[in-house]
Design a protein around this motif. Structure first.
Motif, mmCIF file in Angstrom:
data_model
loop_
_atom_site.group_PDB
_atom_site.id
_atom_site.type_symbol
_atom_site.label_atom_id
_atom_site.label_comp_id
_atom_site.label_asym_id
_atom_site.label_seq_id
_atom_site.Cartn_x
_atom_site.Cartn_y
_atom_site.Cartn_z
ATOM 1 N N HIS A 31 27.804 47.077 45.725
ATOM 2 C CA HIS A 31 28.815 46.376 46.190
ATOM 3 C C HIS A 31 30.150 46.937 45.964
ATOM 4 O O HIS A 31 30.921 46.497 45.068
ATOM 5 C CB HIS A 31 29.038 44.855 45.821
ATOM 6 C CG HIS A 31 28.043 43.986 46.301
ATOM 7 N ND1 HIS A 31 26.655 43.804 46.241
ATOM 8 C CD2 HIS A 31 28.533 42.813 47.375
ATOM 9 C CE1 HIS A 31 26.166 42.748 46.907
ATOM 10 N NE2 HIS A 31 27.343 42.361 47.602
ATOM 11 N N LEU A 35 32.787 45.981 42.620
ATOM 12 C CA LEU A 35 31.782 44.722 42.151
ATOM 13 C C LEU A 35 30.511 45.096 41.581
ATOM 14 O O LEU A 35 29.882 46.156 41.787
ATOM 15 C CB LEU A 35 31.832 44.045 43.281
ATOM 16 C CG LEU A 35 32.966 43.302 43.970
ATOM 17 C CD1 LEU A 35 32.464 42.333 45.539
ATOM 18 C CD2 LEU A 35 33.553 42.596 43.192
ATOM 19 N N THR A 39 26.287 40.881 42.257
ATOM 20 C CA THR A 39 27.395 40.221 43.054
ATOM 21 C C THR A 39 26.424 38.986 43.790
ATOM 22 O O THR A 39 26.921 37.850 43.932
ATOM 23 C CB THR A 39 27.973 40.905 44.020
ATOM 24 O OG1 THR A 39 29.054 41.655 43.050
ATOM 25 C CG2 THR A 39 29.059 39.976 44.901
ATOM 26 N N ASP A 40 25.541 39.232 44.780
ATOM 27 C CA ASP A 40 24.992 38.515 45.767
ATOM 28 C C ASP A 40 24.160 37.433 45.002
ATOM 29 O O ASP A 40 23.551 36.429 45.782
ATOM 30 C CB ASP A 40 23.855 39.295 46.535
ATOM 31 C CG ASP A 40 25.012 40.022 47.685
ATOM 32 O OD1 ASP A 40 26.152 39.680 47.637
ATOM 33 O OD2 ASP A 40 24.416 40.765 48.396
ATOM 34 N N ALA A 43 27.094 34.903 43.199
ATOM 35 C CA ALA A 43 27.830 33.714 43.960
ATOM 36 C C ALA A 43 26.750 32.529 44.239
ATOM 37 O O ALA A 43 27.368 31.410 44.152
ATOM 38 C CB ALA A 43 28.327 34.564 45.102
ATOM 39 N N ALA A 160 31.472 42.873 50.092
ATOM 40 C CA ALA A 160 32.223 43.592 48.999
ATOM 41 C C ALA A 160 33.723 43.440 49.444
ATOM 42 O O ALA A 160 34.588 44.274 48.939
ATOM 43 C CB ALA A 160 32.065 45.043 48.582
ATOM 44 N N GLU A 164 34.083 38.001 49.148
ATOM 45 C CA GLU A 164 33.322 38.224 48.035
ATOM 46 C C GLU A 164 33.924 38.747 47.002
ATOM 47 O O GLU A 164 33.388 38.224 45.609
ATOM 48 C CB GLU A 164 32.149 39.276 48.599
ATOM 49 C CG GLU A 164 30.695 39.170 48.081
ATOM 50 C CD GLU A 164 29.801 39.890 48.848
ATOM 51 O OE1 GLU A 164 28.596 39.453 48.676
ATOM 52 O OE2 GLU A 164 30.111 40.878 49.207
ATOM 53 N N THR A 165 34.886 39.477 46.795
ATOM 54 C CA THR A 165 35.719 39.952 45.704
ATOM 55 C C THR A 165 36.557 38.977 45.083
ATOM 56 O O THR A 165 36.320 38.782 43.651
ATOM 57 C CB THR A 165 36.633 41.302 46.174
ATOM 58 O OG1 THR A 165 36.015 42.315 46.815
ATOM 59 C CG2 THR A 165 37.321 41.870 44.984
ATOM 60 N N ILE A 168 33.839 36.896 43.140
ATOM 61 C CA ILE A 168 33.342 37.435 41.779
ATOM 62 C C ILE A 168 34.589 37.267 40.792
ATOM 63 O O ILE A 168 34.318 37.352 39.501
ATOM 64 C CB ILE A 168 32.733 38.886 42.000
ATOM 65 C CG1 ILE A 168 31.648 38.701 42.853
ATOM 66 C CG2 ILE A 168 32.434 39.202 40.690
ATOM 67 C CD1 ILE A 168 30.506 37.520 42.577
ATOM 68 N N VAL A 176 35.054 42.814 37.418
ATOM 69 C CA VAL A 176 35.641 43.513 38.605
ATOM 70 C C VAL A 176 36.432 44.533 38.382
ATOM 71 O O VAL A 176 37.299 44.308 37.556
ATOM 72 C CB VAL A 176 36.232 42.280 39.332
ATOM 73 C CG1 VAL A 176 36.919 42.831 40.613
ATOM 74 C CG2 VAL A 176 35.349 41.057 39.636
#
Ligand SMILES: [Zn+2]
Length: 243
Positions: A31, A35, A39-40, A43, A160, A164-165, A168, A176
């Motif tokens: 990502h 990231l 990440t996926d 979330a 990313a 999404e950022t 996170i 991050v």
């Protein structure tokens, strides 16, 4: 209620009282340079926990199942740290896991997806389970199903990217690296399937401009998405079926 913390006899008791299980599904995948690879998964796990907490306030218990970490990521597979599971393997794996929850007696199985590449295998898996058992399966792709809400908070969204950022930043800010956050939106007129297509569409593993991401935006996204999912579940519990 987190499934992994229960003993089998506690589980046996609660499965008679709880009708809905939520299964977060993600991907271990590049990502960007800013990231984390998880990440996926981070979330949808966070969203599931927030949905559970909101429902608890209303007196409704929800079972949160342990997440599926590895997903289908053909496109990003050229980046170090992406672990790609073939689409057919993921389809069969999710079919078996969701089928087990149907066998255990849950009437509603929510596949809470955090990764675009999982989209088609999850639909196929859900159809197979729905064909075999008398259950209802919801496939929620949080960044698609609540796009309108997200785009009222962020100026753009993407892999990313800003949305999404931001999410996170709200969940795990210590992971991050905003100083490395860069990229832009790229696309192609038709879907091109080629091993190294990511070099054009996802350079550095990014497809959006993440610079505008903030913790506050992430908090707003998580809040609206979890609120709306919780409301859908409350409605469905009231009426028996349907989102
Ligand atoms: Zn992602």
């Amino acid at each position: 209620m987190h499934m992994e913390n229960l003993t089998w006899d506690e589980f046996e008791r609660i499965r008679k009282e709880i009708s809905t299980v939520i299964l977060p599904i993600g991907s271990v995948e590049a990502h960007g340079r800013h990231l984390p690879l998880g990440t996926d998964v981070f979330a949808p796990v966070e969203i599931a926990e927030r949905v559970e907490a909101k429902l608890k306030e209303m007196g409704i218990e929800l079972l949160v199942a342990p997440p599926i970490w590895y997903g289908h990521s053909f496109v990003l597979n050229l980046f170090p740290g992406t672990v790609n599971v073939r689409a057919d393997t993921l389809r069969r794996y999710i079919r078996d896991v969701a089928g087990e929850f149907a066998e255990e007696g849950f009437r509603r199985i929510i596949l809470l997806n955090g990764h675009g590449g999982n989209y088609h295998p999850l639909i196929e898996a859900a159809e197979e389970v729905a064909e075999r058992y008398n259950v209802e399966i919801w496939l929620i792709n949080w960044w698609i199903d609540f796009r309108e809400d997200i785009l009222s908070i962020c100026s753009s969204q993407g892999h990313a990217g800003e949305d999404e950022t931001s999410v996170i930043l709200a969940i795990k800010p210590e992971l991050v690296k905003m100083e490395k956050a860069k990229g832009r939106k790229r696309g192609s007129k038709v879907r091109v399937i080629r091993k190294n297509i990511a070099l054009e569409l996802f350079p550095d593993g990014v497809n959006d401009d993440p610079k505008g991401a903030t913790r506050e935006k992430g908090e707003a996204i998580l809040s609206v998405v979890s609120e709306k999912i919780a409301r859908l579940i409350v409605e469905a519990e009231k009426h028996g079926r349907g989102a």
